[in-house]
Scaffold this motif. Structure first.
Motif, PDB file in Angstrom:
ATOM      1  N   GLU A  24      38.224  23.327  39.580  1.00 52.23           N
ATOM      2  CA  GLU A  24      38.661  24.171  38.426  1.00 52.23           C
ATOM      3  C   GLU A  24      40.088  24.170  38.089  1.00 52.23           C
ATOM      4  N   ILE A  25      40.870  24.180  39.259  1.00 52.24           N
ATOM      5  CA  ILE A  25      42.353  23.960  38.954  1.00 52.24           C
ATOM      6  C   ILE A  25      42.581  22.651  38.199  1.00 52.24           C
ATOM      7  N   GLY A  26      42.002  21.680  38.729  1.00 52.88           N
ATOM      8  CA  GLY A  26      42.279  20.352  38.154  1.00 52.88           C
ATOM      9  C   GLY A  26      41.872  20.427  36.538  1.00 52.88           C
ATOM     10  N   HIS A  27      40.834  21.150  36.146  1.00 51.07           N
ATOM     11  CA  HIS A  27      40.098  21.028  34.848  1.00 51.07           C
ATOM     12  C   HIS A  27      41.069  22.087  33.884  1.00 51.07           C
ATOM     13  N   THR A  28      41.819  23.260  34.633  1.00 47.17           N
ATOM     14  CA  THR A  28      42.322  24.042  33.808  1.00 47.17           C
ATOM     15  C   THR A  28      43.687  24.182  34.101  1.00 47.17           C
ATOM     16  N   LYS A  29      44.422  22.839  34.171  1.00 53.50           N
ATOM     17  CA  LYS A  29      45.830  22.845  34.554  1.00 53.50           C
ATOM     18  C   LYS A  29      46.617  23.761  33.827  1.00 53.50           C
ATOM     19  N   ALA A  30      46.513  23.787  32.468  1.00 51.94           N
ATOM     20  CA  ALA A  30      47.337  24.669  31.507  1.00 51.94           C
ATOM     21  C   ALA A  30      47.636  26.289  32.216  1.00 51.94           C
ATOM     22  N   ARG A  31      46.240  26.695  32.278  1.00 50.13           N
ATOM     23  CA  ARG A  31      46.082  28.093  32.747  1.00 50.13           C
ATOM     24  C   ARG A  31      46.752  28.120  33.828  1.00 50.13           C
ATOM     25  N   PHE A  32      46.577  27.385  34.874  1.00 50.17           N
ATOM     26  CA  PHE A  32      47.053  27.443  36.514  1.00 50.17           C
ATOM     27  C   PHE A  32      48.686  27.339  36.526  1.00 50.17           C
TER      28      PHE A  32
END
Length: 893
Positions: A24-32
């Motif tokens: 999830e962190i890898g897929h939502t890098k912008a949010r993280f």
């Protein structure tokens, strides 16, 4: 076997869940990264600003300890002899007693005024920080202040000169010519451009110098430095240290209490003995001359006429010398002993004031900073949980417990918080204090900054960061987890359409285009997002505006205080016990200068204001000889209305900050205590604008009625039209050379020095502005990204319907631009409130900031916010172009 398989399945389920978390962190890098960035900015700003003040004080305190800066300095107008030094040694707790010599001289042909100190390699106190060369090792060697490194080089020759003749100066020094052997800095002079007052020339010292102790020929020591055992391990500027200083100052003053009277009696006895001896010698000479004259014949008298005339002249000269001695003896006054602490050193207390201002700002600004970060983090984490509604339902259906499902969001938020906090603390504790200290290094001579790690600030930062993300994720996930799997696996029903208020105002609604109507409906359809965006932008605009406003407020103090309020050009402190001849000479000097346009004699005294719950404040009584002429020299006026205030015989006019500290207004009573702690009540007739120090203005008649004595006019205010700065310097030298003048202070130099100190705050305000601008960028990016993510199906739909990329972008941008403008308007109002709050918190007791924000600051804040909004929109345009319409419109059913 079944149990074993069950455990393996559980382990595999856990592993799958943790893999999903990191994917999830890898897929939502912008949010993280956006959560990481906003937490990092908040923690960095909080920890950096919080650490800057303590780091500055620690750096100075360590430097003072290494160089063993004295605790107290004792001086006497008649010097210090071994008897006085013995008394000082016997003061309880003295660790070091270091007597020394000092004198003010002119250096060579350039006219620079040097304060020359004696140097003994065995001295422990006030050690010098050598910048080049070596310290004096033999007679004829001199080490100069590092300020003069550009004017002199090693090996150069310097010749001393003074107000008098070289013969007079030779009574103080063994030689008048010296060779430069080094350049140094002193812990007594940490301020770069201030070396204190001088007894010669223009009244201020340009630099200090060090020569070997053997090169002084003075019969008594000019000063003595003391350090104490119980202060050696106590940090400078701490409350504990200041308390110890007060106790030791009182002990030293008590030890020296009877010295002035005893010294005066001794001097008078010595003078009387010398005069008696002179009278006896004169009387014997007169008798001898009379006897010799009586024994001579007429012829011998005629022959010895010339010799007799010469003897008579010698007798007359002896009589004149005797009369002069009698006058000097009669003029002897009680010597004064001065006991001063480190606060009397140039720059020492100002340095602490600057650090205190930083600490005060750090107590307010980061709180607001974190509030905005918390607001945006809450929105981001809430949105993340809502996006994973289907996945939450699926996991519940697969048998995962609420705790396991919630772990994903808690770990996500915690990792972002901890990573952001770690980087924020690392940058905050190292970068920001260095930037701020480097700004102050233009004002102070101190070694490199000592950076420290503060566990308390770190713990507070991490806790707040975790509250902003992990706690909000827990709340949001807890709400979703209440539903059962079947409900969660279905998408949330979209909000039903409804008429908005604007539609009911038909004459406006009819004139709107289709796109404008859609924009209005969308804004009110997503009210939560609208308010979040407006509040987020408003908060960032308010922070930027507060930064610019602080710069305006601080920058306006010097010109207002030393131009508008204190209108006089020079303040001359006078010796009230000067001879009539010296006073007449001073009057002739003032009246003889054509450039001088006015002079006003003033009585000044310092008293102490005391009240429960308020720190004691020094208040300067200001009593003009002619109250009607005061307006030409000092402006008494109301800050809000600009209305002039007049002094009356009914009470005092006090400065605004003093009134604010003690909660006073016209008609109230102010109680002041004198040096003997005797209280006096003063009736307040009005409040006057003032920004630096506390003043109480009154007429001579009211002073007499309160204190029961006539005021002593010990100060003269001068106004003049100086043709140039050279005239002011030359005039200052004439004043200082006059016996009636104790010290001279020019408004131009005082205002410039204060302005320079305040300009060091420019870097601090710049840090505030840049940090707030960076926060604005992250906030706008986060909120815009959430906006796009929430409406991905809607945007895909209008793309399918034939909207071009630019039209789709403007579909979102119209809302963003409108919300940004609303945020800027709201932020301007909020910025005024925040600016006022920060000023009240950051103000010191003796200083009042001008509560003003110049109109360009509003423009700068608005432009910066719009600029970052534009940059964010440019990034979003790229993202909107890449929307995969088929994927976005696939039905979950």
């Amino acid at each position: 076997m079944t149990i074993s398989n069950g455990k393996e399945q559980t382990t595999m389920k856990k592993q799958a869940l943790w893999k999903d978390i990191f994917r999830e962190i890898g897929h939502t890098k912008a949010r993280f990264i956006s959560i990481f960035a906003i937490i990092m900015l908040g923690v960095c700003f909080f920890s950096g600003i919080k650490a800057a003040g303590p780091d500055m004080l620690d750096t100075a305190g360590t430097f003072f300890q290494e160089k063993q800066l004295m605790d107290l300095k004792v001086q006497s107008t008649l010097g210090l002899r071994e008897d006085e030094l013995t008394l000082l040694k016997d003061v309880p707790g003295v660790a070091e007693l270091q007597p020394g010599y000092s004198s003010d001289v002119f250096a060579g042909d350039n006219g620079a005024i040097l304060k020359v100190f004696s140097y003994n390699p065995d001295n422990a106190l006030n050690q010098y920080r050598l910048m080049d060369g070596h310290l004096p090792e033999q007679s004829g060697e001199i080490v100069l202040d590092d300020l003069l490194a550009g004017e002199y080089a090693l090996g150069d020759k310097i010749t001393f000169s003074g107000n008098g003749t070289d013969a007079d100066l030779s009574e103080s020094f063994g030689t008048l010519e010296y060779t430069v052997v080094g350049f140094a800095r002193s812990p007594q002079f940490i301020e770069k451009n201030n070396r204190g007052t001088s007894t010669i020339g223009k009244g201020t010292t340009d630099a200090f110098a060090i020569i070997a102790e053997e090169d002084f020929k003075l019969p008594v020591y000019t000063e003595a430095y003391l350090s104490f055992k119980d202060t050696s391990g106590v940090k400078a500027y701490s409350a504990e240290y200041e308390t110890l200083l007060e106790q030791h100052t009182e002990a030293v003053e008590q030890a020296m209490a009877g010295v002035p009277e005893a010294r005066l009696s001794e001097l008078r006895a010595e003078g009387e003995a010398e005069l008696a001896k002179g009278r006896a010698e004169l009387e014997a000479a007169e008798k001898q001359l009379a006897q010799a004259a009586g024994q001579l014949t007429e012829e011998q008298r005629q022959a010895q006429a010339g010799a007799g005339s010469e003897a008579a002249e010698q007798l007359e000269a002896a009589r004149a010398k005797l009369a002069e001695g009698e006058q000097q003896l009669a003029a002897l006054t009680l010597p004064k002993i001065y006991v001063t602490d480190r606060n009397a050193n140039p720059g020492y207390s100002e340095y602490k004031d600057n650090a205190d201002r930083l600490s005060a700002i750090a107590s307010v600004f980061p709180v607001f900073f974190f509030l905005i970060a918390a607001l945006v983090s809450l929105t981001t984490m809430t949105r993340m949980v809502e996006e994973h509604r289907l996945q939450i339902g699926t996991l519940k259906a697969l048998g995962y417990g609420n705790r396991d499902i919630m772990a994903k969001f808690l770990v996500y938020g915690t990792l972002a918080s901890l990573a952001g906090s770690a980087v924020g603390l690392a940058v905050g504790f190292t970068l920001l204090p260095s930037i701020i200290f480097d700004a102050y290094s233009s004002l102070y001579n101190l070694p490199g900054l000592i950076k420290s790690f503060y566990p308390s600030f770190s713990i507070i930062s991490i806790i707040v960061a975790l509250v902003c993300t992990t706690l909000t994720a827990w709340f949001a996930a807890r709400v979703e987890l209440r539903g059962n799997a079947s409900v969660l696996m279905r998408p949330k029903a979209p909000k039903g359409g409804q008429r908005i208020l604007l539609e009911r105002i038909t004459f406006i609604w009819r004139r709107l285009s289709f796109v404008q109507k859609v924009t209005a409906r969308n804004l009110f359809r997503y009210k939560q997002r609208m308010f979040m965006t407006v509040f987020g932008v408003a908060g960032c605009t308010a922070l930027i505006l507060t930064g610019f406003g602080l710069k305006d407020s601080i920058g306006s103090i010097a010109p207002k205080q030393f131009g508008v309020i204190m209108k006089y050009d020079a303040l001359v402190a006078l010796h009230t016990d000067a001879t009539a001849e010296a006073q007449q000479s001073y009057e002739q000097l003032i009246s003889g200068e054509t450039a001088i346009t006015g002079a006003l004699d003033v009585a000044q005294e310092t008293m102490t204001a005391r009240a429960a719950g308020v720190n004691d404040q020094d208040v300067y009584l200001f009593i003009p000889e002619s109250a009607d002429s005061l307006s030409d020299y000092v402006s008494l006026q109301d800050r809000s209305t600009g209305e002039a205030r007049e002094l009356t015989d009914e009470g005092v006019m006090i400065s605004e900050k003093l009134a604010k500290l003690y909660g006073l207004k016209a008609g109230d009573t102010l109680t002041l205590a004198d040096s003997k702690n005797e209280p006096f009540d003063l009736q307040i007739t009005g409040i006057t604008e003032n920004y630096v120090m506390h003043y109480a203005y009154m007429t001579p008649a009211y002073y007499t009625s309160v204190f029961g004595k006539e005021p002593v006019f010990n100060t003269s205010l001068l106004n003049y039209n100086a043709p140039d700065s050279t005239w002011e310097e030359q005039f200052g030298e004439k004043l200082t050379a006059n016996a009636h003048v104790a010290a001279v202070s020019f408004s131009s130099s005082v205002g410039t020095a204060f302005d320079d100190t305040m300009k060091s705050m420019d870097v601090v305000t710049l840090v505030l502005i840049v940090s707030a601008a960076a926060l604005a960028f992250v906030v706008l990016y986060n909120l815009t990204n959430i906006n796009v993510s929430e409406r991905i199906r809607e945007l895909s739909t209008i793309k399918v319907l034939g909207f071009y990329d630019n039209e789709v972008t403007m579909y979102i941008y119209r809302e963003n631009i409108l919300l940004t403008l609303l945020g800027i308007i709201g932020g301007s109002g909020l910025g005024i409130v925040l600016h006022s709050f920060v000023l009240q918190t950051a103000e010191l007791d003796a200083t009042m900031f001008a509560p003003v924000i110049e109109w360009p600051s509003y423009i700068y804040a608005a432009v910066l916010t719009m600029l970052f909004s534009g940059i964010v929109m440019a990034f979003m345009h790229i993202k909107l172009k890449r929307i995969h319409m088929i994927e976005a419109l696939k039905s979950v059913e």
